[in-house]
Design an enzyme around this catalytic site. Sequence first.
Site, PDB file in Angstrom:
ATOM      1  N   VAL A 235      58.609   3.092 -44.748  1.00 55.87           N
ATOM      2  CA  VAL A 235      58.064   4.028 -43.649  1.00 55.87           C
ATOM      3  C   VAL A 235      58.945   5.235 -43.358  1.00 55.87           C
ATOM      4  O   VAL A 235      60.103   5.175 -43.375  1.00 55.87           O
ATOM      5  CB  VAL A 235      58.140   3.003 -42.100  1.00 55.87           C
ATOM      6  CG1 VAL A 235      57.551   3.805 -40.996  1.00 55.87           C
ATOM      7  CG2 VAL A 235      57.102   1.648 -42.387  1.00 55.87           C
ATOM      8  N   THR A 282      62.834   0.928 -43.674  1.00 56.73           N
ATOM      9  CA  THR A 282      62.835   2.263 -43.414  1.00 56.73           C
ATOM     10  C   THR A 282      62.962   3.067 -44.388  1.00 56.73           C
ATOM     11  O   THR A 282      63.585   2.793 -45.371  1.00 56.73           O
ATOM     12  CB  THR A 282      63.838   2.329 -42.042  1.00 56.73           C
ATOM     13  OG1 THR A 282      65.164   2.283 -42.978  1.00 56.73           O
ATOM     14  CG2 THR A 282      63.905   1.365 -41.094  1.00 56.73           C
ATOM     15  N   ASP A 283      62.633   4.222 -44.289  1.00 55.44           N
ATOM     16  CA  ASP A 283      63.168   5.238 -45.122  1.00 55.44           C
ATOM     17  C   ASP A 283      64.977   5.571 -44.669  1.00 55.44           C
ATOM     18  O   ASP A 283      65.300   4.790 -43.652  1.00 55.44           O
ATOM     19  CB  ASP A 283      62.339   6.648 -44.796  1.00 55.44           C
ATOM     20  CG  ASP A 283      62.648   7.591 -46.162  1.00 55.44           C
ATOM     21  OD1 ASP A 283      63.594   7.435 -46.921  1.00 55.44           O
ATOM     22  OD2 ASP A 283      61.989   8.522 -46.082  1.00 55.44           O
ATOM     23  N   ALA A 284      65.496   6.377 -45.398  1.00 57.44           N
ATOM     24  CA  ALA A 284      66.887   6.409 -45.126  1.00 57.44           C
ATOM     25  C   ALA A 284      67.510   6.852 -43.601  1.00 57.44           C
ATOM     26  O   ALA A 284      66.678   7.549 -43.063  1.00 57.44           O
ATOM     27  CB  ALA A 284      67.511   7.721 -46.031  1.00 57.44           C
TER      28      ALA A 284
END
Length: 578
Positions: A235, A282-284
């Site tokens: 995401v 999640t993305d980073a």
Amino acid sequence: MVDLTATPFNLDADAIDWVHRTIDSLSLEEKIGQLFINLNTSFTPEYLDNVLDNYHVGGIRYMGADSATVQEHIRYAQSKTKVPLLVASNPEMGGFGSADDGTLVSTHLQAGSHPDKSIARDMGRVAGVETAAMGCNWAFAPIVDIHYNWRNTVISTRSFGNTPEVVIERAKEYFDGLSESNTVAAMKHFPGDGMDERDQHVVTSYNTLGVDEWEASYGRVYCELIDHGVQSIMVGHIGAPELSRKFRPGIADSEIMPATLAPELLQDLLRGELGFNGLILTDASMMIGMTQAMKRKDLVPAAVAAGCDMFLFFRDPAEDFEYMLSGYRTGVITEARLQEALERILGLKAVLGLHATPRDRVVPSPDALAVIGSAAHHAVAADIADKTVTLIKDTQGNLPLTPEKHKRIRLYGVSGQADFTGVDPSGYLVIAKDELEKAGFEVHVFKDAAQRKAEGEEGVYFHTVMADEANAAYPDKYDAAIVFANVAGFAQEASVRIRWSTPMAAEIPWYVTEVPTVFVSLNQPNHLIDVPMVKTMVHAHNPSREAIHAAIEKITGASEFHGTFNENVWCDTWGTRL
């Protein structure tokens, strides 16, 4: 409870029993640790011991290194952890990016720039083979964003194209190729990048499409890939105001959150309407698109409460671990939400067979590394380059350039500064010079003021360089000019454009009126916004030797151009087609 018998898990009774038994055996701290994917910034055993013993992480991703170093690092990690690890890599271009010696097969855009859809499958296949050889089992790919906004440079080369049709077709092919190895995929970046011109690494960006428009484009992409069996979704820190308003009528503008923190997008849309049963990550989490939204102590548990099953990267391990633990103890993360996340995390590990594989066999032997950067994989890259190098325009009929008619080449390189990957941004120019000389040209490489000063030249200034370069003798010295541009840099600025070495720099194509000039892009497809005066534009897609060799073969007429392009290359600007 998560239905682990359903797609994309499809687990049998023994695997499901392992998932539940393993979860029941974990302490609270070990359960919380499973939610995290650590970015391993060191390859020492002591570093891994600290990460695994104190934070009990469920997954890891490592910083770049050669494949042998990476494999040994993964082997040690898998031997030390209580629960087998998800080991992620970023094989967006094949094996390159996952290991320093991996094969750069193709960019996503390159794989969408020819009618042959098998290009994307070959890219995914090589990505899977090379990463699996190191012990990776989770690919943060394919990218299923749609490049609608030509000004968006974070996905300009990382998207298969500017229509849902090409993205769907090529993403499925990549996934199928990747799946030939024991590797699961994480498609990204939900709810979809490519509308906003800005980069979520440095600012929250937004997908501003209306509900109907989103459903016909990005929503269609996600529906098709979910049905195709993709196991996980990354995401993005991307808000979607109209989608949030659909599920939360009356929501205030100030309450619109990036998708990583928006339960209406993750639970109501992704889980509910789209029916996704797999793992969400999640993305980073250090990206400003997320961190600007709320305090760190709040956003860490809020991401899991919103519907993310795994949290990508610690900022500070001790702090983030405590934030997540506190979020559980205070009820931000409910017991049911934690249990769902753990079932999906352990379920994905069971999909990979990690529950049934002896720990000393999870990572291949060193002999498996022979496939990485192999001659066979470079041959795949060469074949793709031959198909995808694209002639955007040649309105003056400058091509072909041949040693017989254009012996003396003035060679320019445009790259900007080194980016965060640490890759030499000028290495491509050495390859270009070598390939041009092999083709029979006499090559004269331009050096700007900074380069001349670095070599000890005194009294040099950009005006003196201009005086040396731009004068009436230019066409007497050179028969043609070729500019190679390798302008990267996403994640460090909101957008990426050509940055010339100085004001009125001597490398800017003033010389198009003096000699035949060819501009070759090795990265961004939108350079005509900055060099509309160029009459011959070639897109070679990437700075590999295979791509540069293929570009020069086509520039010289030794082979034909076969690549295709979309309307983004014209930058919606008058004069770029001239």
